[in-house]
Design a protein around this motif. Structure first.
Motif, PDB file in Angstrom:
ATOM      1  N   VAL A 162      -4.990   1.598  -8.701  1.00  0.00           N
ATOM      2  CA  VAL A 162      -6.151   0.709  -8.560  1.00  0.00           C
ATOM      3  C   VAL A 162      -7.435   1.491  -8.876  1.00  0.00           C
ATOM      4  O   VAL A 162      -8.317   1.014  -9.593  1.00  0.00           O
ATOM      5  CB  VAL A 162      -6.197   0.091  -7.139  1.00  0.00           C
ATOM      6  CG1 VAL A 162      -7.455  -0.746  -6.948  1.00  0.00           C
ATOM      7  CG2 VAL A 162      -4.950  -0.769  -6.885  1.00  0.00           C
ATOM      8  N   ALA A 163      -7.500   2.721  -8.358  1.00  0.00           N
ATOM      9  CA  ALA A 163      -8.697   3.545  -8.611  1.00  0.00           C
ATOM     10  C   ALA A 163      -8.867   3.809 -10.101  1.00  0.00           C
ATOM     11  O   ALA A 163      -9.974   3.718 -10.638  1.00  0.00           O
ATOM     12  CB  ALA A 163      -8.591   4.859  -7.850  1.00  0.00           C
ATOM     13  N   SER A 164      -7.755   4.096 -10.775  1.00  0.00           N
ATOM     14  CA  SER A 164      -7.885   4.446 -12.192  1.00  0.00           C
ATOM     15  C   SER A 164      -8.269   3.238 -13.039  1.00  0.00           C
ATOM     16  O   SER A 164      -8.752   3.392 -14.160  1.00  0.00           O
ATOM     17  CB  SER A 164      -6.596   5.095 -12.713  1.00  0.00           C
ATOM     18  OG  SER A 164      -5.622   4.103 -12.899  1.00  0.00           O
ATOM     19  N   GLU A 165      -8.073   2.040 -12.517  1.00  0.00           N
ATOM     20  CA  GLU A 165      -8.529   0.838 -13.228  1.00  0.00           C
ATOM     21  C   GLU A 165      -9.994   0.533 -12.909  1.00  0.00           C
ATOM     22  O   GLU A 165     -10.556  -0.438 -13.414  1.00  0.00           O
ATOM     23  CB  GLU A 165      -7.654  -0.369 -12.869  1.00  0.00           C
ATOM     24  CG  GLU A 165      -6.247  -0.306 -13.458  1.00  0.00           C
ATOM     25  CD  GLU A 165      -6.233  -0.340 -14.992  1.00  0.00           C
ATOM     26  OE1 GLU A 165      -7.127  -0.955 -15.586  1.00  0.00           O
ATOM     27  OE2 GLU A 165      -5.314   0.257 -15.587  1.00  0.00           O
ATOM     28  N   SER A 204       0.831  -1.207   0.000  1.00  0.00           N
ATOM     29  CA  SER A 204       0.000   0.000   0.000  1.00  0.00           C
ATOM     30  C   SER A 204       0.860   1.248   0.000  1.00  0.00           C
ATOM     31  O   SER A 204       1.816   1.356   0.773  1.00  0.00           O
ATOM     32  CB  SER A 204      -0.906  -0.006   1.239  1.00  0.00           C
ATOM     33  OG  SER A 204      -1.533   1.249   1.375  1.00  0.00           O
ATOM     34  N   CYS A 205       0.533   2.152  -0.873  1.00  0.00           N
ATOM     35  CA  CYS A 205       1.052   3.511  -0.827  1.00  0.00           C
ATOM     36  C   CYS A 205       0.070   4.317  -1.674  1.00  0.00           C
ATOM     37  O   CYS A 205      -0.779   3.742  -2.358  1.00  0.00           O
ATOM     38  CB  CYS A 205       2.486   3.618  -1.357  1.00  0.00           C
ATOM     39  SG  CYS A 205       2.677   3.305  -3.105  1.00  0.00           S
ATOM     40  N   MET A 206       0.158   5.633  -1.610  1.00  0.00           N
ATOM     41  CA  MET A 206      -0.849   6.435  -2.311  1.00  0.00           C
ATOM     42  C   MET A 206      -0.843   6.167  -3.815  1.00  0.00           C
ATOM     43  O   MET A 206      -1.898   6.083  -4.450  1.00  0.00           O
ATOM     44  CB  MET A 206      -0.637   7.920  -2.006  1.00  0.00           C
ATOM     45  CG  MET A 206      -1.116   8.258  -0.597  1.00  0.00           C
ATOM     46  SD  MET A 206      -0.508   9.809   0.028  1.00  0.00           S
ATOM     47  CE  MET A 206      -1.098  10.943  -1.188  1.00  0.00           C
ATOM     48  N   GLU A 207       0.340   6.010  -4.381  1.00  0.00           N
ATOM     49  CA  GLU A 207       0.415   5.780  -5.822  1.00  0.00           C
ATOM     50  C   GLU A 207      -0.275   4.467  -6.214  1.00  0.00           C
ATOM     51  O   GLU A 207      -0.950   4.396  -7.247  1.00  0.00           O
ATOM     52  CB  GLU A 207       1.880   5.789  -6.276  1.00  0.00           C
ATOM     53  CG  GLU A 207       2.071   5.768  -7.777  1.00  0.00           C
ATOM     54  CD  GLU A 207       1.547   7.019  -8.490  1.00  0.00           C
ATOM     55  OE1 GLU A 207       0.874   7.849  -7.857  1.00  0.00           O
ATOM     56  OE2 GLU A 207       1.811   7.154  -9.700  1.00  0.00           O
ATOM     57  N   ILE A 257       9.756   8.215  -8.425  1.00  0.00           N
ATOM     58  CA  ILE A 257       9.681   7.849  -7.006  1.00  0.00           C
ATOM     59  C   ILE A 257       8.222   7.861  -6.563  1.00  0.00           C
ATOM     60  O   ILE A 257       7.503   8.831  -6.812  1.00  0.00           O
ATOM     61  CB  ILE A 257      10.444   8.888  -6.151  1.00  0.00           C
ATOM     62  CG1 ILE A 257      11.944   8.824  -6.405  1.00  0.00           C
ATOM     63  CG2 ILE A 257      10.125   8.733  -4.679  1.00  0.00           C
ATOM     64  CD1 ILE A 257      12.711   7.923  -5.471  1.00  0.00           C
ATOM     65  N   ALA A 258       7.784   6.781  -5.922  1.00  0.00           N
ATOM     66  CA  ALA A 258       6.430   6.765  -5.364  1.00  0.00           C
ATOM     67  C   ALA A 258       6.493   6.904  -3.842  1.00  0.00           C
ATOM     68  O   ALA A 258       5.585   7.448  -3.219  1.00  0.00           O
ATOM     69  CB  ALA A 258       5.713   5.475  -5.737  1.00  0.00           C
ATOM     70  N   THR A 262      -4.498   6.131   3.820  1.00  0.00           N
ATOM     71  CA  THR A 262      -3.701   6.171   2.589  1.00  0.00           C
ATOM     72  C   THR A 262      -4.630   6.287   1.377  1.00  0.00           C
ATOM     73  O   THR A 262      -4.392   7.086   0.461  1.00  0.00           O
ATOM     74  CB  THR A 262      -2.829   4.897   2.468  1.00  0.00           C
ATOM     75  OG1 THR A 262      -2.064   4.759   3.666  1.00  0.00           O
ATOM     76  CG2 THR A 262      -1.893   4.956   1.276  1.00  0.00           C
ATOM     77  N   ALA A 263      -5.704   5.483   1.397  1.00  0.00           N
ATOM     78  CA  ALA A 263      -6.658   5.510   0.277  1.00  0.00           C
ATOM     79  C   ALA A 263      -7.369   6.860   0.202  1.00  0.00           C
ATOM     80  O   ALA A 263      -7.510   7.444  -0.886  1.00  0.00           O
ATOM     81  CB  ALA A 263      -7.674   4.373   0.443  1.00  0.00           C
TER      82      ALA A 263
END
Ligand code: LLP
Length: 432
Positions: free
Chosen positions: A78-81, A70-73, A417-418, A95-96
């Motif tokens: 996942v959201a964009s899919e 998990s990280c913001m990126e 960098i994420a 984070t989400a």
């Protein structure tokens, strides 16, 4: 050639990930370094949701289990899919939220959620709360009442099926800290209580039978048990359960001789079991949820390290020491998990040595693996450990006050960098 499909060797004999030279990544960002391939993450998410659409007529959702990584990126990807998320703590929820994730597509898990976590989940409007036990149901009923909201809930059920990589055990699952037992009638009594609650809507049932599972049969067996339970609820309480969440656990290839079933086949067979059981039992087809974590994140990740010392102990073994170890990958010390490793700058050479890759912590068990086939590795070489995208960064620690590595995402031949490498000031930031 390698366990993950995005890896190759270029003309310089260097390991590439998503077409990018990993030796250059190590030079640019330093080591240890987590590298995540965005393209492969997206491709795997699509394999899951396309199969869900194809075999379950679009009546399902894929919720990525963010505990794997998990990280913001990652949340943004996942959201964009268009997929959902499984979160297990206020930290994963936060984070989400900060990544702008559509929270109505989030299922909130946990076997011991605090009041603060339940309240936060309601405030940010998660789609479902997966309730684990009766005291939690009571607390949620109270907190939802105070807030004047009526969340949809699912119950985590122990279906009596426990699956490991190769075996299936039908008993003993009662001895688990997660969820309600079916065999004892505990789950049914709890459902009776939940459907009578004023401030929660009983929406569905959930099970998760294990992780790194290669076979499809245990998933089919679990689906049958869960549908039997849904039918019992309908027949005895006259209540229609709308959601069936079958959890995650799909196995991946860590070694070349691992042979997990393709996700497409899994979804085809499980969807077919769900449809035929519903017909047989005379119940409506529930909305189906799955929660893959490892299968999405692991193959997309590698970890890059720089070799320091090499110690040959004649007749015993050779240690190759790296600048990371159990702090960034605790899976060998915890589970004796096996990984494939490559000397990234000698990737075109034979792996004709067997070595122990040792970490840098003051702990003799701090190893990445033993008896690992590897090219001849010396000081300054870059070692890539493969398929480390799941349960590595997410389980990392600061033992020995080591700084956590950076996470770099790669896509279309570019890297970014994420997550930044921790600084020394990060190490002391909470010290007073
Ligand atoms: N859903 C629930 C309710 C879970 O408990 C888990 C994982 C998943 C989904 C995702 O399972 P996956 O698809 O990733 O197998 N740290 C261990 C794995 C722990 C898995 C815990 N639950 C490891 O490194 O192997």
């Amino acid at each position: 050639m390698f366990v993950s499909e995005n890896l190759d060797v270029n003309a310089q004999g260097h390991l590439t990930a998503g077409g990018i030279d990993t030796v250059e990544l190590a030079e640019k960002y330093g080591t240890p370094l987590y590298v995540m391939d965005e393209e492969l993450i997206r491709k795997t998410l699509r394999r899951f949701h396309d199969s869900m659409n194809k075999y379950y007529n679009g009546m399902g959702e894929v919720h990525y289990a963010s505990k794997a990584f998990s990280c913001m990126e990652m949340c943004r990807i996942v959201a964009s899919e268009g997929d959902g998320l499984d979160a297990v703590s206020i930290g994963e929820l936060y984070t989400a939220v900060k990544a702008g994730f559509p929270m109505e597509k989030v299922g909130f898990h946990g076997n011991n959620k605090s009041d603060e976590e339940l309240a936060y989940a309601l405030e940010v409007g998660v789609g479902h709360i997966i309730v684990d036990n009766i005291p939690e149901l009571h607390r949620l009923e109270r907190i939802a009442g105070e807030k004047g909201v009526k969340p949809q809930i699912m119950f985590r059920i122990k279906p009596g099926i426990e699956a490991h990589t190769h075996d299936k055990i039908m008993t003993g699952q009662i001895d688990s800290k997660f969820g309600f037992a079916l065999e004892t009638g505990e789950a049914f009594e709890a459902v009776k209580e939940a459907v009578a609650c004023e401030n929660v809507e009983f929406y569905g049932v959930h099970c998760h039978i294990g992780s790194q599972i290669f076979d499809i049969e245990p998933f089919e067996a679990a689906a049958k048990v869960m549908l039997g339970f849904i039918a019992k609820i309908k027949n005895e309480l006259g209540y229609e359960v709308k959601g069936l969440n079958l959890g995650g656990g799909f196995g991946i290839k860590y070694l070349n001789d691992h042979d997990p079933a393709p996700f497409e086949t899994y979804l085809e067979r499980v969807s077919s079991v769900v449809k035929s059981e519903c017909e047989k039992l005379g119940i409506a087809q529930p909305r189906m949820f799955i929660e893959p974590g490892r299968s999405i994140a692991a193959p997309a990740g590698i970890t890059l390290y720089t070799v320091g010392a090499r110690k040959e102990i004649p007749g015993i073994r050779t240690y190759v020491s790296i600048d990371g170890g159990m702090c960034d990958n605790p899976r060998y010390i915890l589970y004796q998990s096996e990984y494939e490793a490559v000397v990234a700058n000698k990737a075109n050479e034979e792996r004709n040595e067997k070595v122990t890759i040792a970490g840098r912590c003051c702990e003799s068990g701090d190893l990445i693996g033993e008896n690992m086939p590897l090219q001849h590795a010396e000081s300054g070489d870059i070692i890539a450990v493969l398929a480390t995208g799941a349960y590595n960064y997410s389980m990392s620690s600061n033992y020995n006050r080591l700084q956590k590595p950076a996470v770099v995402f790669i896509n279309n031949g570019e890297s970014r960098i994420a997550v930044k490498r921790e600084s020394l000031d990060d190490i002391i930031k909470n010290d007073v």
